[in-house]
Design an enzyme around this catalytic site. Structure first.
Site, short mmCIF file in Angstrom:
data_model
loop_
_atom_site.label_atom_id
_atom_site.label_comp_id
_atom_site.label_asym_id
_atom_site.label_seq_id
_atom_site.Cartn_x
_atom_site.Cartn_y
_atom_site.Cartn_z
N CYS A 11 77.75 68.39 -64.24
CA CYS A 11 76.84 67.26 -64.43
C CYS A 11 75.80 67.70 -65.46
O CYS A 11 75.82 68.84 -65.91
CB CYS A 11 76.24 66.76 -63.13
SG CYS A 11 75.12 67.89 -62.29
N CYS A 85 78.31 63.48 -67.15
CA CYS A 85 77.96 64.26 -68.35
C CYS A 85 78.58 63.67 -69.60
O CYS A 85 78.42 64.20 -70.69
CB CYS A 85 78.33 65.74 -68.20
SG CYS A 85 80.08 66.12 -68.21
N CYS A 89 81.64 67.47 -72.03
CA CYS A 89 82.56 68.43 -71.44
C CYS A 89 83.74 68.65 -72.39
O CYS A 89 84.42 67.71 -72.75
CB CYS A 89 83.06 67.92 -70.08
SG CYS A 89 83.99 69.14 -69.15
#
Length: 140
Positions: A11, A85, A89
């Site tokens: 996150c 997020c 990522c």
């Protein structure tokens, strides 16, 4: 997936949702799963309301610290679970990616964090059943 699957929870701040998810997975799966958590922009400390909410169910995350998301952490994980997020990522072929839509506990009191904690537990239980179910006891 290896004998022992590896899960990375990501996150933004690695201070609430991903910390609670990692703690639930460690608590519920034990050594059957390798667990990591990280954030794209780690906070200074784990959210105190998340620490309190997890303590209420007997899980101590007070010693945890937010960690920065690295490419190696993603590369070394079989399953990457993002929690708000977005596109930060890194994506590697052959990895399994899940995005759990969860309310952000940042700035909220423990009353608001409890339902998030409980929703994470339910999601983690489903993940365990899929990637690391308990082995039946050996018969004599």
């Amino acid at each position: 997936m290896a004998d022992k699957p590896s899960v990375l929870f990501v996150c933004v701040h690695n201070a609430g949702r991903s910390q609670m998810a990692a703690a639930w997975l460690t608590h519920l799966a034990g050594d059957r799963v390798e667990v990591r958590s990280a954030g794209s922009n780690p906070g200074a400390q784990v959210n105190p309301a998340a620490v309190e909410a997890m303590a209420e169910v007997g899980i101590d995350i007070s010693a945890e610290t937010p960690k920065i998301l690295t490419i190696d952490a993603v590369r070394e994980s079989d399953v990457c679970i993002t929690m708000g997020c977005g596109d930060t990522c890194p994506v590697f072929p052959g990895k399994r990616y899940l995005d759990w839509k969860l309310e952000d506990p940042a700035g909220q009191g423990v009353e608001a964090v409890r339902p998030i904690r409980d929703e994470i537990k339910t999601l983690v239980e489903g993940l365990i059943a899929e990637i690391a179910p308990a082995k039946p006891a050996a018969t004599a």
